[in-house]
Design an enzyme around this catalytic site. Sequence first.
Site, PDB file in Angstrom:
ATOM      1  CE1 TYR A 225       0.602   1.538   4.355  1.00  0.00           C
ATOM      2  CE2 TYR A 225       0.785  -0.849   4.503  1.00  0.00           C
ATOM      3  CZ  TYR A 225       1.006   0.413   5.043  1.00  0.00           C
ATOM      4  OH  TYR A 225       1.625   0.542   6.261  1.00  0.00           O
ATOM      5  CB  CYS A 226       1.846   3.876  -1.671  1.00  0.00           C
ATOM      6  SG  CYS A 226       0.984   3.754  -3.250  1.00  0.00           S
ATOM      7  CB  THR A 227      -0.078   8.415  -0.589  1.00  0.00           C
ATOM      8  OG1 THR A 227       1.077   8.499   0.252  1.00  0.00           O
ATOM      9  CG2 THR A 227      -1.032   9.549  -0.258  1.00  0.00           C
ATOM     10  CB  ILE A 256      -3.648   5.423   2.737  1.00  0.00           C
ATOM     11  CG1 ILE A 256      -2.473   4.439   2.890  1.00  0.00           C
ATOM     12  CG2 ILE A 256      -4.198   5.784   4.114  1.00  0.00           C
ATOM     13  CD1 ILE A 256      -1.251   5.048   3.532  1.00  0.00           C
TER      14      ILE A 256
END
Length: 625
Positions: A225-227, A256
């Site tokens: 996952y990342c922003t 996210i």
Amino acid sequence: IPDLNSLFSFYHSNCNSLGLLGRVRLSPNGVNVTVTSACPFPTFFSLHLHSFYTKDDSVFFLLLLNKQVGGLLSALEKHIEAVKSNSLFQGTDFKLASSHHPLNDKVAVECGFTSLSIRVVKELVTFSSYPLLNPPEVSNAGRHLSAAEFHSVLQSAGQLMKNGSPTDDNQLVLLDARNLYETRIGKFHAPSVETLDPGIRQYSDLPSWIDDNSELLRGKHVLMYCTGGIRCEMASAYIRSKGAGFENVFQLYGGIQRYLEQFPDGGFFRGKNFVFDHRISVGSSDTSIMGACLICGSSYDNYSSRCRCTHCRILVLVCDSCQIKRDAYVCELCQKHRMDFGSIPSVEDGELATVLDKNDLKTVCSDSKISSQPPSRNGNAAPRKLRILCLHGFRQNASSFKGRSASLAKKLKSIAELVFIDAPHELPFIYQSCTEAKNSCAPPSGQHAPPPENCKRKYAWLVASDFGGKVEADWKIANQPFDPLQYQGQTDGFDVSLAYLKKMFSEQGPFDGILGFSQGAAMAALLCALGDKLKGEIDLRFVILCSGFALPLADFGQKPINCPSLHIFGSDPGKDRQITSHTSRYLASRFEDGCSVIIEHEFGHIIPTRSPYVDYIKDFLRRFL
């Protein structure tokens, strides 16, 4: 994108006509756009062409802030409609998010929201700082999981994987693809799932971390996952490119941001989501704080002050009260790699702080060494550059040292002028027999002519006790093989070199400091040890000691040396064949606590000039401007 020039013209025309500011990045594989309307309470939105990262559909996402400003929203809507009219963007999914806070001007400047910048680039997101032998194909990216699917997998700890339940050897791991300053304030946490935080400064460091930690991922179901989902595309493809054992890579679609929209209470995400606009971070209804002040350790997660590490410049968390006490900080990564400034007394409880405060340094090291720069002779003109006298190593000369330091001089040219001089002790030409040195520059037998061009005269600051001082034109064969410990016996000639340097300071000075390499560093350290004895003749505000060593001379004595110093040497024993890391580290210990800065590198008997080492050198020198 078939026609970049056409797309460039579209953005230039459309954004200017609507008064939009921000960044537009175009590449053959997609676009990356973050723009805002030009107003006191701007509306932000971010557009990304997701076809660069996916193999099935084209997706844009829109981040829209401060929707109450009707006129500004109208301008954004016009831009969206114009984008939609291009067939490239068919099926775009726009993300909408609101912000009711006024613009943080400092962040706006940092993030590029005060002007319009449109550029064509090779990569929208730089995945690696060096060319990869096998760059990943984004078409091989990991499988997308919606926010609900991602949450469900975490909730059941991987039991929803349809093709067999994970076992101890085939378990689930979470991988955060973001930078350290982002993960400090928020990350996913599932009780039964291991979370891997690479702790990287920048996204381009991630491939190296994956290479070094591939065994943590092999045979696992990896949830990334990342922003917003962008960084996971290239990273997941890179993991999958490693072949057998790395097939099961999944990623949170929309990042996210989408997850928090789906789970307003935060779900499995704890803390805040760092974002790259004036909001700085976005949280859930759960107000718990994950971050902590770098200095005092109290709960804190506010990056609005934009405090940065003195060395590597990444954002650090420093609470309001600690900002009052200190104005220079060392992040945990630089501390880990021994980039601290020594032990500086803290203002509370006598504990040792890990950051440098200028006032503390002025107290520990005499005020004049940090604060007294000769006044400018040009009135209000820009401050002059630092002048640094450079002392070469044993059996070198000014010309060769200048050539080897050309890269360093170029990278420091905006803040420092390097001046090179020959040492006073001229050495004879010697060579080893072919059995000892294949690359020796030995002349033919009986040759009395001047030496070859690549064998210019060599000099030294300190010589052995049996050095006669007479230099003959003939070559001499070495009486013994090369001894890496020969420097320990080169202790004579200091008085001659000291008188010579006093003359140089008088005729070519003033100099702010000295940069010494190997024996030149040992000579510079001896000057520092003499301290006040040389006042008015050799005044030093700092020294840079590269691959330095301490000589067993009375001038060193037992009293700690009081002079700001930067020590640069190889970290691994054996990398520097001439001067061991232990020897250079001992020299650094001879300086007063708080006066020495240490840079350890992974190379040999050299001065490293690549990043981040040259950045550390610049940061040290900027303190004396």
